[in-house]
Design a protein around this motif. Sequence first.
Motif, mmCIF file in Angstrom:
data_model
loop_
_atom_site.group_PDB
_atom_site.id
_atom_site.type_symbol
_atom_site.label_atom_id
_atom_site.label_comp_id
_atom_site.label_asym_id
_atom_site.label_seq_id
_atom_site.Cartn_x
_atom_site.Cartn_y
_atom_site.Cartn_z
ATOM 1 N N ALA A 1 44.512 48.185 0.871
ATOM 2 C CA ALA A 1 44.080 48.557 2.216
ATOM 3 C C ALA A 1 44.765 49.827 2.697
ATOM 4 C CB ALA A 1 44.358 47.413 3.190
ATOM 5 N N GLY A 2 45.743 50.307 1.928
ATOM 6 C CA GLY A 2 46.469 51.514 2.288
ATOM 7 C C GLY A 2 47.799 51.254 2.952
ATOM 8 N N ALA B 1 41.685 40.659 -4.290
ATOM 9 C CA ALA B 1 42.507 41.613 -3.542
ATOM 10 C C ALA B 1 41.634 42.603 -2.778
ATOM 11 C CB ALA B 1 43.447 42.340 -4.491
ATOM 12 N N ASN B 2 40.509 43.006 -3.364
ATOM 13 C CA ASN B 2 39.584 43.895 -2.660
ATOM 14 C C ASN B 2 39.024 43.226 -1.410
ATOM 15 O OD1 ASN B 2 39.805 46.032 -4.441
ATOM 16 N ND2 ASN B 2 38.006 45.464 -5.643
ATOM 17 N N GLN B 3 38.653 41.965 -1.508
ATOM 18 C CA GLN B 3 38.134 41.249 -0.341
ATOM 19 C C GLN B 3 39.170 41.199 0.774
ATOM 20 O OE1 GLN B 3 37.027 37.671 -2.562
ATOM 21 N NE2 GLN B 3 34.878 38.014 -2.031
ATOM 22 N N LEU C 1 48.831 42.829 -3.371
ATOM 23 C CA LEU C 1 47.877 43.808 -3.878
ATOM 24 C C LEU C 1 46.850 44.179 -2.816
ATOM 25 C CD1 LEU C 1 47.229 45.447 -6.354
ATOM 26 C CD2 LEU C 1 45.952 43.500 -7.280
ATOM 27 N N GLY C 2 46.442 43.211 -2.010
ATOM 28 C CA GLY C 2 45.477 43.487 -0.947
ATOM 29 C C GLY C 2 46.023 44.431 0.103
ATOM 30 N N LYS D 1 35.878 48.224 -4.458
ATOM 31 C CA LYS D 1 37.099 48.984 -4.204
ATOM 32 C C LYS D 1 37.117 49.546 -2.793
ATOM 33 C CE LYS D 1 39.531 53.066 -6.019
ATOM 34 N NZ LYS D 1 39.499 54.107 -7.075
ATOM 35 N N VAL D 2 38.291 49.564 -2.187
ATOM 36 C CA VAL D 2 38.468 50.089 -0.838
ATOM 37 C C VAL D 2 38.922 51.544 -0.920
ATOM 38 C CG1 VAL D 2 39.798 49.879 1.294
ATOM 39 C CG2 VAL D 2 39.080 47.830 0.066
ATOM 40 N N GLU D 3 38.333 52.392 -0.101
ATOM 41 C CA GLU D 3 38.756 53.792 -0.005
ATOM 42 C C GLU D 3 39.613 53.924 1.248
ATOM 43 O OE1 GLU D 3 38.322 55.860 -2.336
ATOM 44 O OE2 GLU D 3 36.848 54.731 -3.530
#
Length: 441
Positions: free
Chosen positions: A112-113, A74-76, A107-108, A173-175
């Motif tokens: 990603a916001g 999901a992070n990718q 979830l991705g 993790k994505v911010e």
Amino acid sequence: MDSTSTRIANLSSVQRQVLSERLLAAATAVKDVAIVGGACLHELIEEQVERTPAAVALRFEEVELSYRELDERANQLAHYLRGLGVGPEVVVGICMERSVEMVVGLLGILKAGGAYLPLDPSYPSERLNYMLTDAGVSLLLTQGKSADGLSGEWNTLRVDDEWSVIAQAPRTKVESGVTADNLAYVIYTSGSTGRPKGSMLQHRGICNRLQWMQETYGLSAADAVLQKTSFSFDVSVWEFFWPLMTGARLVLAQPDGHRDTAYLTEVIKDQRITVVHFVPSMLQAWLASRAAPTNDAAELRLVVCSGEALSAELQRRFVERLPWVELENLYGPTEASVDVTRWRCGKEAAAVVPIGHPVWNTQMYVLGRELELLPVGVVGELYIGGVQLARGYAGRPELTAERFIPHPHSSEAGARLYRTGDLGRYLANGAIEYVGRTDDQ
């Protein structure tokens, strides 16, 4: 004397006491129970990943992913989506059959916001194209042939075809900068009372709802939740994300498995399912089928009903067939974060099955035509207030103003009520009974 006090004063002493206690309890729930929806939905899952990284998070047919594996995939995807412009308040369509890719996609998008718009590929293409256009979607995630027949002013990303490229993105993790007040998902109503409307739900509301559910029912690593509801219905939100924030296993049914009673019994037994949802009509068909479960589904401990009225007769049949399983009756419209009331069905016979009492940080009112408080036993329209209310309808400000009204019984600035169009009444025990509709829905 304010309007609330005036209306209460006009009731009998017994009615006044019941209503005063109910209103006080509703106000206390907001003030004294911490609004636990401060975190975002995906953050609750990320916290669980750190607690149980090697545990099985997801199973679909013969495929299993650990919490860490699901999180990294999901992070990718989230990093890749960020490069395509996805961020807070960006609605991303997702049209997929039930699969591992679907869960990674949902979830991705959140990581990603963005907010996800679920699109069941079994729906007519005209309806799907309408929702994509109405919600202003600029990016659509698909797999295989799910998007055949869809065309419009949006870019399409076939996640399965592009995964080799997506997999080159970081696993970290994505911010995204997303907050609890940003959108988490947009789900369209059935359209049974007119044109389908996109309800915009925020992270704060669904986090409140899911953490209430965990406090109430207590999933653990020993539990497995069957995800079988079309993700175009909001019940799917807790089916997907509740197990993933608690260390339980999320088991996906086959794409059409929710229609096959024999398959459902088999997967409940073979996958040691402990929690499952049914709309009452499907529960009735399941219990009446030759494949209905017996003691071979002994690990099943909780059946949740919602989406339709649950009859006392169906409760009785359930208790006879599955006496070791708890039956819960939940209620909530698409315009709130899934469910807003809960009733635990007992083992004894009942004349009626209520929809129950409000969940955390939620207020329920039975009001008359002048928005006056109605006494016990008098039928009125159900109104919902609190943290789980939708922001409104996508692109429909006039309808939003019509259905989400200023709260006439609250001194809180900006407080709103949603008029459900449902009819109900208070029972003597303070629970609410669903009676019917104000229209033909």
